[in-house]
Write a protein that holds these residues in place. Structure first.
Motif, PDB file in Angstrom:
ATOM      1  N   PHE A   1     -28.766  62.479  42.768  1.00 54.94           N
ATOM      2  CA  PHE A   1     -27.707  63.270  42.149  1.00 54.94           C
ATOM      3  C   PHE A   1     -27.877  63.209  40.628  1.00 54.94           C
ATOM      4  O   PHE A   1     -27.569  62.193  40.008  1.00 54.94           O
ATOM      5  N   PRO A   2     -28.404  64.286  40.002  1.00 52.99           N
ATOM      6  CA  PRO A   2     -28.505  64.325  38.538  1.00 52.99           C
ATOM      7  C   PRO A   2     -27.118  64.513  37.922  1.00 52.99           C
ATOM      8  O   PRO A   2     -26.522  65.586  38.031  1.00 52.99           O
ATOM      9  N   ILE A   3     -26.601  63.494  37.290  1.00 53.61           N
ATOM     10  CA  ILE A   3     -25.192  63.450  36.889  1.00 53.61           C
ATOM     11  C   ILE A   3     -24.846  64.525  35.857  1.00 53.61           C
ATOM     12  O   ILE A   3     -24.046  65.417  36.115  1.00 53.61           O
ATOM     13  N   PHE A   4     -25.429  64.425  34.673  1.00 57.47           N
ATOM     14  CA  PHE A   4     -24.994  65.279  33.562  1.00 57.47           C
ATOM     15  C   PHE A   4     -25.457  66.720  33.701  1.00 57.47           C
ATOM     16  O   PHE A   4     -24.732  67.638  33.331  1.00 57.47           O
ATOM     17  N   THR A   5     -26.648  66.959  34.249  1.00 56.57           N
ATOM     18  CA  THR A   5     -27.104  68.341  34.413  1.00 56.57           C
ATOM     19  C   THR A   5     -26.304  69.071  35.490  1.00 56.57           C
ATOM     20  O   THR A   5     -26.216  70.290  35.472  1.00 56.57           O
ATOM     21  N   THR A   6     -25.701  68.316  36.416  1.00 55.21           N
ATOM     22  CA  THR A   6     -24.866  68.926  37.442  1.00 55.21           C
ATOM     23  C   THR A   6     -23.452  69.183  36.935  1.00 55.21           C
ATOM     24  O   THR A   6     -22.859  70.228  37.211  1.00 55.21           O
ATOM     25  N   LEU A   7     -22.901  68.236  36.189  1.00 58.74           N
ATOM     26  CA  LEU A   7     -21.500  68.315  35.783  1.00 58.74           C
ATOM     27  C   LEU A   7     -21.260  69.107  34.498  1.00 58.74           C
ATOM     28  O   LEU A   7     -20.177  69.642  34.309  1.00 58.74           O
ATOM     29  N   LEU A   8     -22.261  69.167  33.625  1.00 60.31           N
ATOM     30  CA  LEU A   8     -22.092  69.885  32.359  1.00 60.31           C
ATOM     31  C   LEU A   8     -22.831  71.213  32.412  1.00 60.31           C
ATOM     32  O   LEU A   8     -23.980  71.273  32.831  1.00 60.31           O
ATOM     33  N   ASN A   9     -22.199  72.243  31.951  1.00 57.56           N
ATOM     34  CA  ASN A   9     -22.797  73.568  31.964  1.00 57.56           C
ATOM     35  C   ASN A   9     -23.276  73.938  30.558  1.00 57.56           C
ATOM     36  O   ASN A   9     -22.904  74.974  30.021  1.00 57.56           O
ATOM     37  N   ARG A  10     -24.090  73.056  29.975  1.00 57.82           N
ATOM     38  CA  ARG A  10     -24.669  73.327  28.658  1.00 57.82           C
ATOM     39  C   ARG A  10     -25.937  72.506  28.513  1.00 57.82           C
ATOM     40  O   ARG A  10     -26.146  71.547  29.251  1.00 57.82           O
ATOM     41  N   PRO A  11     -26.803  72.870  27.581  1.00 56.94           N
ATOM     42  CA  PRO A  11     -28.051  72.124  27.397  1.00 56.94           C
ATOM     43  C   PRO A  11     -27.771  70.694  26.923  1.00 56.94           C
ATOM     44  O   PRO A  11     -26.868  70.447  26.128  1.00 56.94           O
ATOM     45  N   ILE A  12     -28.586  69.762  27.418  1.00 55.95           N
ATOM     46  CA  ILE A  12     -28.470  68.354  27.035  1.00 55.95           C
ATOM     47  C   ILE A  12     -29.757  67.972  26.313  1.00 55.95           C
ATOM     48  O   ILE A  12     -30.845  68.037  26.893  1.00 55.95           O
ATOM     49  N   ASN A  13     -29.644  67.592  25.046  1.00 56.13           N
ATOM     50  CA  ASN A  13     -30.824  67.279  24.244  1.00 56.13           C
ATOM     51  C   ASN A  13     -31.356  65.866  24.472  1.00 56.13           C
ATOM     52  O   ASN A  13     -32.531  65.612  24.281  1.00 56.13           O
ATOM     53  N   ASN A  14     -30.505  64.945  24.857  1.00 51.91           N
ATOM     54  CA  ASN A  14     -30.921  63.571  25.072  1.00 51.91           C
ATOM     55  C   ASN A  14     -31.642  63.458  26.418  1.00 51.91           C
ATOM     56  O   ASN A  14     -31.057  63.731  27.469  1.00 51.91           O
TER      57      ASN A  14
END
Length: 154
Positions: free
Chosen positions: A48-61
């Motif tokens: 379960f990819p946490i942040f890519t699933t829950l956030l609907n915006r690009p993640i730079n980190n």
């Protein structure tokens, strides 16, 4: 003595091995829970990819972008000879000279099993894994076996 390797289960002395190696990645047990010249393992993971699933915006980190939580189930066995020699491995306690106790490992049919949870992510360009695994048989009984590794596979 290596605490992560089961020295009590010896290879068959009647067989001549040219090479010996660790073959199965079976989490939840010490290494060498089963040995032989044939082996099979089933690894199943739900990641379960946490942040890519829950956030609907690009993640730079990269660490947060690749952070995954997972659950796994592993089943495997090893045997010598033909398929009719497959049986569930046993845990051997004692040295065999005074007292020896043989207990069938937890699993399904002829397969020994393990289950647990883990996390995956990248750090400094390397994909890191950490897993906590328990042997099948009793639900989360005892202390887990911890596994730390580099790589994308199971």
């Amino acid at each position: 003595m290596n605490p992560k390797f089961n020295q009590n289960i010896r290879p068959d002395p009647d067989l001549d091995y040219a090479f010996q190696t660790l073959a199965l990645n079976l989490r939840g047990h010490r290494q060498n829970i089963a040995n032989g010249n044939n082996n099979i393992v089933f690894n199943s993971e739900f990641r379960f990819p946490i942040f890519t699933t829950l956030l609907n915006r690009p993640i730079n980190n990269a660490f947060l972008r690749n952070l995954q939580l997972l659950q796994f189930v592993d089943l495997g066995t090893a045997w010598n000879g033909k398929f009719d020699n497959i049986q569930r491995p046993i845990n051997i306690y004692g040295d065999g000279t005074n007292v020896q106790v043989n207990i069938k490992t937890g699993g399904i049919g002829p397969f020994v099993g393990g289950y647990g949870f883990g996390a995956r992510s990248t750090l400094l360009g390397y994909f890191l894994r950490v897993d906590a695994g328990w042997p099948m048989g009793n639900l989360f009984s005892g202390r887990p076996y911890w596994y730390f590794a580099l790589g994308l596979d199971f």
